[in-house]
Design a protein around this motif. Structure first.
Motif, short mmCIF file in Angstrom:
data_model
loop_
_atom_site.label_atom_id
_atom_site.label_comp_id
_atom_site.label_asym_id
_atom_site.label_seq_id
_atom_site.Cartn_x
_atom_site.Cartn_y
_atom_site.Cartn_z
N THR A 252 30.12 -27.97 -7.34
CA THR A 252 28.67 -27.55 -7.11
C THR A 252 28.08 -26.77 -8.46
N GLY B 127 20.11 -30.25 -6.30
CA GLY B 127 21.00 -30.68 -5.73
C GLY B 127 22.24 -30.44 -6.43
N ASP B 128 23.14 -29.91 -5.75
CA ASP B 128 24.63 -29.56 -6.36
C ASP B 128 25.73 -30.74 -6.06
N GLY B 129 25.45 -31.63 -5.62
CA GLY B 129 26.22 -32.70 -5.19
C GLY B 129 26.62 -32.66 -3.73
N THR B 130 26.21 -31.51 -3.07
CA THR B 130 26.50 -31.43 -1.58
C THR B 130 25.47 -30.81 -0.78
#
Lengths: 162, 188
Positions: free
Chosen positions: B144, B80-83
Motif C-alpha cells: 500500500t 489509491g494504494d492498490g487496495t
C-alpha cells in the motif's frame, strides 16, 4: 527561444484498428506525452500501452478510478501491457493522456502516468511501470475487444528539459 | 482536442531549468524563478537514498520562497494504494503530498516516483498560491506504499513565488539519479 513542447507525429485512423504504433521515436526529448482521443467499436474495449513491442509480462499498474457511483483502487502486476482504464465499460468518446517519463533513459525502468477520461462512464488515473531499462523507441496503443474506431486521433509530443 | 481536429501545438511551454539530486541533500531547489510566465509546471522523477531493509515511509513535500511557516500550507487529495480509494486533507508547514517516495531497496533499484505539478498564477502578488498534482509510484509489488494520487495544494501567501523547493521528510536524500524539470507556461 527553442520550443520545449513539440508535436512529433499525429494520425487520424481512416479505418478501425486493434492498435496503432509510433515507431522510430527520437531520443532527443526528456518526456513523451501521447494523447489519444476517440471511440472504441465495442463497450468492452479498454485502452492499453505497450512499449518497444514487448509482449512479455513486464508491466504493472496502480490505479484510482471513479465510475460516477463508485470510486475504487486497483493494482495489477505481471501483465503484458499497461492498462489505461483497467476495464472497458464504454465505447466513449474518451481521451487518454499518457505521460511517459524519462523514456530515453537506458539504465532504469520506465514509469508512465495516464489519465483516462470518459465523461459518460468513468475517469481514472494510473501509474504504470515497464520493467525494462531499454530506451523507448516505439509506443503502441492497443485494445483487444475488438478495436479502435475510425476517426480516432493519436498525437505524440516530446517535452525537452533545459 | 477531439478526433478529427488538428493537433494542439503548445508553443508557449518553455523549459526554465532542470535540477538533479546530489545524494547528500534532502532538498532540490529552483531559485530566481523569473516572473515572466503565467503558470509553472514541474515534472519530476525522484528517489530516496535510504535503504533500511524495509520499504520506507519517507514522503515528498514542496514549499515556496524558503517558507515553512506552520499552518500556511494546505492540501487535499484522493489516492489509491492498490487496495483502497482514500481521501484526506491537512494544514501543514509545507505542501506535503504524503506520497511515499521510492527508496533504494534492491528490488526498487530501477524504479522512481514520478509526478507533474502545476502551479497557477505563481507571480501574482494579490492571490494565495494554488497547485495541482498527479503523483504515482508502481513497483510490480503488492504494497500500500505504492500509490497513485491527485492532489490540490494551497500556500496562504500573496507573495510572488520566486523559489520552489522539493524535499523529503522522514529520512534519506534525493539520489543523484533524481531529476526535476521546471517549465514556464506563457499567458496571452
Amino acid at each position: 527561444m527553442p520550443a520545449t513542447y513539440e508535436p512529433i507525429a499525429t494520425t487520424t485512423l481512416s479505418s478501425s484498428a486493434t492498435s496503432y504504433t509510433f515507431s522510430s521515436i527520437p531520443s532527443t526529448y526528456t518526456d513523451l506525452v501521447l494523447v489519444v482521443a476517440g471511440t472504441f467499436t465495442n463497450t468492452n474495449s479498454g485502452g492499453n500501452l505497450r512499449l518497444n513491442g514487448d509482449t512479455g509480462t513486464n508491466y504493472s499498474t496502480t490505479a484510482l478510478r471513479g465510475t460516477g457511483t463508485t470510486v475504487y483502487a486497483t493494482r495489477s502486476i505481471n501483465r503484458s501491457f499497461i492498462a489505461g482504464n483497467e476495464d472497458g465499460s464504454s465505447s466513449g468518446p474518451w481521451i487518454f493522456i499518457w505521460n511517459i517519463n524519462n523514456y530515453a533513459n537506458a539504465s532504469t525502468y520506465k514509469t508512465v502516468l495516464v489519465r483516462a477520461s470518459d465523461a459518460g462512464a468513468y475517469v481514472s488515473e494510473t501509474a504504470g511501470l515497464w520493467r525494462s531499462t531499454s530506451a523507448i523507441n516505439s509506443i503502441t496503443f492497443i485494445t483487444f475487444d475488438p478495436g479502435i474506431s475510425s476517426g480516432t486521433t493519436l498525437t505524440l509530443y516530446g517535452i525537452k528539459a533545459a | 482536442m477531439l478526433a478529427g481536429n488538428t493537433f494542439y501545438d503548445p508553443a508557449n511551454f518553455i523549459s526554465i531549468a532542470t535540477a538533479t539530486g546530489t545524494g547528500s541533500s534532502n532538498t532540490i531547489t529552483f531559485s530566481g524563478i523569473p516572473s515572466t510566465y503565467k503558470h509553472l509546471q514541474i515534472r519530476f522523477r525522484v528517489k530516496d537514498t535510504e535503504n533500511l531493509g524495509v520499504r520506507n515511509t519517507n514522503i515528498l513535500g514542496l514549499y515556496f520562497n524558503g517558507s515553512t511557516t506552520a499552518g500556511t500550507y494546505g492540501k487535499h487529495r484522493i489516492y489509491g494504494d492498490g487496495t483502497s480509494a482514500l481521501a484526506d486533507g491537512s494544514s501543514t508547514s509545507q505542501m506535503s503530498f504524503s506520497q511515499t517516495i521510492i527508496c533504494s531497496l534492491p528490488d526498487e533499484d530501477q524504479i522512481f516516483t514520478v509526478g507533474i505539478i502545476d502551479i497557477v498564477d505563481y507571480a501574482s502578488t494579490t492571490k494565495n498560491k494554488t497547485a495541482k498534482m498527479i503523483i504515482g509510484t508502481d513497483a510490480n509489488f503488492a504494497s500500500t506504499q505504492y500509490k497513485i494520487q491527485l492532489a490540490s495544494g494551497v500556500w496562504v501567501n500573496t507573495d510572488a513565488v520566486t523559489s520552489i523547493t522539493l524535499n523529503i521528510s522522514g529520512g534519506g536524500n534525493f539520489t543523484n539519479t533524481s531529476s526535476v524539470a521546471l517549465y514556464g507556461i506563457k499567458g496571452a
